[in-house]
Scaffold this active site. Structure first.
Site, PDB file in Angstrom:
ATOM      1  N   LYS A  37      24.082  10.314  58.996  1.00 61.80           N
ATOM      2  CA  LYS A  37      22.873  11.071  58.640  1.00 61.80           C
ATOM      3  C   LYS A  37      22.091  10.381  57.527  1.00 61.80           C
ATOM      4  O   LYS A  37      20.869  10.370  57.536  1.00 61.80           O
ATOM      5  CB  LYS A  37      23.228  12.505  58.228  1.00 61.80           C
ATOM      6  N   LYS A  73      26.418  10.788  71.610  1.00 63.88           N
ATOM      7  CA  LYS A  73      26.798  12.099  72.138  1.00 63.88           C
ATOM      8  C   LYS A  73      25.552  12.939  72.424  1.00 63.88           C
ATOM      9  O   LYS A  73      24.512  12.766  71.789  1.00 63.88           O
ATOM     10  CB  LYS A  73      27.740  12.824  71.165  1.00 63.88           C
ATOM     11  N   LYS A  89      22.044  18.383  69.836  1.00 61.74           N
ATOM     12  CA  LYS A  89      21.022  19.419  69.691  1.00 61.74           C
ATOM     13  C   LYS A  89      19.770  18.909  69.028  1.00 61.74           C
ATOM     14  O   LYS A  89      18.687  19.318  69.346  1.00 61.74           O
ATOM     15  CB  LYS A  89      21.563  20.524  68.760  1.00 61.74           C
TER      16      LYS A  89
HETATM   17  P1  AMP Z   1      27.299  21.503  66.127  1.00 58.32           P
HETATM   18  O1  AMP Z   1      26.279  21.504  67.180  1.00 58.32           O
HETATM   19  O2  AMP Z   1      27.332  20.200  65.392  1.00 58.32           O
HETATM   20  O3  AMP Z   1      27.299  22.710  65.236  1.00 58.32           O
HETATM   21  O4  AMP Z   1      28.677  21.565  66.905  1.00 58.32           O
HETATM   22  C1  AMP Z   1      29.262  22.749  67.316  1.00 58.32           C
HETATM   23  C2  AMP Z   1      30.499  22.453  68.125  1.00 58.32           C
HETATM   24  O5  AMP Z   1      30.134  21.813  69.353  1.00 58.32           O
HETATM   25  C3  AMP Z   1      31.483  21.514  67.423  1.00 58.32           C
HETATM   26  O6  AMP Z   1      32.806  21.929  67.715  1.00 58.32           O
HETATM   27  C4  AMP Z   1      31.196  20.185  68.054  1.00 58.32           C
HETATM   28  O7  AMP Z   1      32.299  19.327  68.006  1.00 58.32           O
HETATM   29  C5  AMP Z   1      30.842  20.583  69.493  1.00 58.32           C
HETATM   30  N1  AMP Z   1      29.941  19.595  70.118  1.00 58.32           N
HETATM   31  C6  AMP Z   1      28.698  19.264  69.707  1.00 58.32           C
HETATM   32  N2  AMP Z   1      28.161  18.310  70.506  1.00 58.32           N
HETATM   33  C7  AMP Z   1      29.105  18.016  71.433  1.00 58.32           C
HETATM   34  C8  AMP Z   1      29.164  17.096  72.549  1.00 58.32           C
HETATM   35  N3  AMP Z   1      28.153  16.291  72.856  1.00 58.32           N
HETATM   36  N4  AMP Z   1      30.290  17.090  73.298  1.00 58.32           N
HETATM   37  C9  AMP Z   1      31.332  17.909  73.009  1.00 58.32           C
HETATM   38  N5  AMP Z   1      31.347  18.779  71.974  1.00 58.32           N
HETATM   39  C10 AMP Z   1      30.251  18.847  71.201  1.00 58.32           C
END
Ligand code: AMP
Ligand code: TRP
Length: 334
Positions: A114, A197, A200
């Site tokens: 980041k 990956k 969002k």
């Molecule tokens: P976040 O969007 O960073 O708050 O992530 C929320 C949850 O979703 C966390 O457990 C991440 O590890 C999982 N996650 C986010 N992006 C991915 C992805 N591309 N593939 C698998 N898990 C994901």
């Protein structure tokens, strides 16, 4: 009582990556681990480590909670709440900062990534200390397991180190949690770029399927997903990462092993496989969206979040009070 804890930030639009890596896994665990208690929260305090627009953040927090319920989170089994409504998260976060070293935080790869991207726009102090707040979110409730996607592994390792250090200094107090990372789907990749990956916060929206996409959009994104020119139906993460990513998505949503998916489509072209995958994803997400629309404007959501908040507060208050006494905070009463 054994416990499972997890959370998702309400920053940006939830993607199929969140659904497969975290949400679906959590829902499955509710039935696989019947004797456990589940704590699940919307990590809104984590979202504000980067700039957010107030009204939009509030809307997204509600959206994430509604999506959890739509995906099958059972409020009878899971304590669902907003992180910022349980003040003790921030309080324990501070207490744990006093047992965390700057060097440990500097090693966090998510932070380093980041910083690279945001260099000139300013890095908040909270972005740096974010993993300590995450540790507080977790060990507050003494869980045995923390289901997350692959990208959170390092943060859970730090959480374990902090818990162990605290226990060594003050006597056994926190349960040392274990990450639960799914065998398949822990890292769903961007459909246009298999080296990163699915995310969002990604601007190029062709690479990410969001949980709100309509059928045409989903079909278009899957059709244009990058594969390879080998034309071989094989699960090869190294040499055919784009195809392997699509096979992973198929296998998790279709409840099959990747090898079974490969066998099913042996001898067919990628195009047929992609069409079928699109149907599978469309069916799953349209059912999810229907439930989401029923929930989002209903009073049920507030009832669930109110009761989740009250249960979490009770646990958190006691835990933090005990923690403060261990450290030596508070008065001697005469
Ligand atoms: P976040 O969007 O960073 O708050 O992530 C929320 C949850 O979703 C966390 O457990 C991440 O590890 C999982 N996650 C986010 N992006 C991915 C992805 N591309 N593939 C698998 N898990 C994901
Ligand atoms: N940091 C996590 C993410 O970005 C979200 C999160 C915050 C979390 N606190 C947590 C996940 C506690 C699991 C447990 O994905």
């Amino acid at each position: 009582m054994k416990r499972v804890v997890s959370g998702i930030k309400p920053s940006g639009t939830l993607t199929l990556g969140n659904y497969i890596g975290a949400i679906k896994q959590f829902v499955n665990l509710q039935s696989v681990l019947p004797d456990y208690e589940f704590y699940l929260f919307v990590a809104d305090l984590h979202a504000i480590t980067v700039p957010q627009e107030a009204a939009l953040l509030r809307k997204r927090s509600r959206d994430v909670a509604a999506m959890y319920l739509a995906a099958g989170i059972d409020p009878q089994k899971t304590v669902l709440f907003l992180q910022s409504e349980v003040k003790e998260h921030a309080e324990l976060g501070y207490l744990l900062q006093c047992s965390t070293y700057v060097g440990e935080l500097e090693r966090m790869t998510q932070y380093k990534d980041k910083v690279k991207v945001k260099k000139e726009s300013g890095i908040t102090a909270a972005l740096f200390t974010y993993p300590v707040l995450m540790a507080a979110d977790i060990i507050m409730y003494d869980p045995e397991f923390v289901p997350v996607g692959d990208d959170q592994k390092q943060h859970i390792e730090l959480t374990r180190d902090i818990a162990i250090r605290f226990n060594n200094k003050y006597g056994d107090f926190f349960t040392v949690p274990k990450p639960l990372i799914p065998t398949y789907g822990a890292r769903i990749m961007d459909l246009q770029d298999s080296t990163k990956k699915m995310s969002k916060s990604d601007e190029s929206d062709k690479g990410a399927i969001t949980l709100y996409d309509d059928s045409d959009t989903i079909r278009r994104k899957i059709r244009s997903a990058v594969t390879d020119s080998l034309g071989l139906m094989k699960y090869d993460l190294e040499n055919q990462p784009g195809l392997a990513n699509l096979i992973t998505i198929y296998s998790v949503i279709g409840n099959m092993k990747p090898d079974e998916v490969v066998a099913k489509y042996q001898g067919h072209g990628y195009a047929q496989f992609k069409e079928d995958l699109a149907i599978l994803v469309i069916d799953e997400l349209s059912a999810l969206q229907n439930r989401y629309h029923e929930i989002i404007d209903s009073g049920i959501l507030d009832d669930v979040l109110d009761s989740g908040r009250d249960i979490a507060r009770e646990y958190a208050y006691k835990k933090v009070e005990k923690c403060k006494r261990k450290i030596g905070l508070g008065r001697i009463k005469k």
